[in-house]
Design a protein around this motif. Structure first.
Motif, mmCIF file in Angstrom:
data_model
loop_
_atom_site.group_PDB
_atom_site.id
_atom_site.type_symbol
_atom_site.label_atom_id
_atom_site.label_comp_id
_atom_site.label_asym_id
_atom_site.label_seq_id
_atom_site.Cartn_x
_atom_site.Cartn_y
_atom_site.Cartn_z
ATOM 1 N N LEU A 40 -27.284 23.917 -39.531
ATOM 2 C CA LEU A 40 -27.347 22.492 -39.587
ATOM 3 C C LEU A 40 -27.414 21.782 -38.141
ATOM 4 O O LEU A 40 -26.668 22.156 -37.311
ATOM 5 N N ASN A 41 -28.485 21.028 -37.764
ATOM 6 C CA ASN A 41 -28.559 20.466 -36.664
ATOM 7 C C ASN A 41 -28.788 21.366 -35.601
ATOM 8 O O ASN A 41 -28.089 21.695 -34.502
ATOM 9 N N LYS A 52 -22.351 19.547 -38.675
ATOM 10 C CA LYS A 52 -22.457 18.142 -38.803
ATOM 11 C C LYS A 52 -22.258 17.390 -37.339
ATOM 12 O O LYS A 52 -21.138 17.654 -36.779
ATOM 13 N N ARG A 78 -26.541 15.411 -42.461
ATOM 14 C CA ARG A 78 -26.467 16.074 -41.060
ATOM 15 C C ARG A 78 -25.244 15.487 -40.097
ATOM 16 O O ARG A 78 -25.244 15.709 -39.071
#
Ligand code: NAI
Length: 398
Positions: free
Chosen positions: A3-4, A10, A37
């Motif tokens: 994620l990212n 997040k 996100r």
């Protein structure tokens, strides 16, 4: 999937504005969280602490991170450990507050997503640009219409030379909600928009013509040279323009028109862009955002639709789509597309990787300064009987 990447977590969002009854703050919240996100963890939703507290539950923000002012938010968040404090601040307050909030946030080291217009006037915009350039933050401006897949398709087709040399742009944003209601009937929405101390030197031209101007710039890449403008105030007693037309000369020889109205009965959010080139022309309307009409020299008219996986979309347009063809995507998705690209850069900054600051996928502080120059020169031109005013901005994106 991470994620990212490379953060693998997040992002944490803070919001200023978006209090009870407001328009665009809640949209920022939904758009930012659209792809899971980020999570909103902090907010100063109103300058009134009680109203800020009232709004917090609808965003899922804990009382301990609900602040009574943006100053308290920046102070409180700065004191938190790095692993808890917000990664970025979104600003969805009336125009006259953007400068002080954005400047303070950048100086505190926070990435910023600011709504348009960038500031109250050009001097503030230039000062903010200097602050951003002296920092290493990611700074985005939510001219959200640039997030529509078919707008990005138009941009990429023009960049690829499919329309030849660009001769003309016609961009209009026509609304009717300020036609015959008094400012009081429209509550806060109209009250600050029609007050020069809070809206800036222009009314409708600051509020929505800036979107139209910027959309033409984003799609064609044409660099403005000068502008001639007529602004009108049709509703008696109103202090700022509610209608106007600007003619723009571009450096490469193209001619542009921007018309904006908030007093055309029955019209809703009718943003429309047409571009003429030597090999063809195109037309897009935000009220039918999944279609792009293309007319090529000597060929039947074509309607490109947002149809990922069919091989008819350009790469960025395809990457900006979520649903299969025919399921309508709209305002939230386009807004979320801006946030997605901003998050990529926030993750790059957080991990020490380089990122682009001027020619970004999303509109940024440079577009914001250009937008403020557009507003000021339109007002100056209109006050001088539509005299031509310079509109070239050295740091503009290509
Ligand atoms: P609004 O009047 O509906 O909401 C503004 C909110 O900000 C209110 O909740 C108000 O209490 C709060 N607020 C005001 N001053 C504050 C402060 N100092 N600290 C914390 N909160 C504060 O206004 P709206 O329509 O949401 O517009 C906000 C901004 O977004 C404007 O700059 C406008 O031009 C822009 N906008 C952009 C749109 C887009 O499509 N990108 C659409 C609508 C607005």
């Amino acid at each position: 999937m991470a994620l990212n990447p490379p953060l693998n977590r997040k992002l944490r969002m803070g919001l200023v504005g978006g209090g009870p009854g407001s328009l665009i703050g809640p949209v920022h919240g939904i758009a930012a969280e659209f792809e899971h996100r980020c999570t909103m963890v902090a907010g100063a939703f109103s300058s009134n602490p009680e109203r800020s507290r009232q709004a917090a539950p609808s965003y899922g923000v804990d009382e301990s991170r609900t602040y009574g002012s943006y100053e308290a938010l920046l102070d409180g968040e700065s004191r938190l450990p790095e692993g808890e404090r917000i990664d970025f601040l979104s600003i969805a307050t009336p125009n006259h507050t953007h400068f002080e909030i954005a400047k303070a946030a950048v100086e505190a080291g926070f990435n910023v997503v600011c709504d348009k217009p960038l500031t109250l006037d050009l001097a503030e915009a230039e000062a903010l640009l200097e602050t951003v350039e002296n920092s290493d933050v990611v700074f985005a401006l939510t001219h959200n219409y640039t997030g529509y897949p078919m707008i990005r398709q138009a941009r990429e087709m023009i960049q690829a030379g499919e329309f030849g040399k660009i001769n003309a742009t016609r961009c209009q944003y026509i609304q009717g909600w300020l036609a015959d209601t008094s400012e009081d009937d429209n509550g806060t929405l109209a009250a600050w928009r029609t007050d020069p101390a809070k809206s800036g030197a222009a009314g409708t031209f600051g509020d929505i013509a800036t979107h139209a101007f910027q959309l033409g710039r984003y799609v064609t890449g044409a660099l403005p040279e000068s502008v001639s403008c007529h602004l009108k105030t049709f509703v008696p007693g109103r202090q700022l323009d509610d209608y106007g037309t600007a003619v723009i000369r571009y450096q490469e020889g193209a001619l542009g028109i921007v018309t904006a109205s908030q007093v055309t009965h029955g019209r809703e959010n009718d943003l429309e862009l047409e571009v003429d080139g030597t090999l063809g022309s195109l037309k897009w309307r935000q009220e039918s955002p999944n279609e792009l009409v293309v007319r090529r020299k000597g060929q039947p008219h074509q309607i490109y639709t947002r149809s990922p996986g069919t091989g008819t979309m350009t790469p960025l347009a395809e990457a900006s789509s979520r649903l299969p063809a025919g399921h309508p995507e709209g305002f939230y998705e386009a807004f979320a597309n801006l946030y997605n690209a901003v998050f990529d850069d926030i993750a790059r900054r957080a991990s020490g990787s380089p990122f682009e600051r001027r020619d970004t996928v999303y509109p940024n502080v440079y577009d914001g300064v250009e937008g403020m120059m557009f507003i000021e020169q339109c007002v100056a031109s209109s006050e001088s009987d539509a005299a031509w005013m310079p509109l070239s901005y050295p740091a503009a994106r290509q």
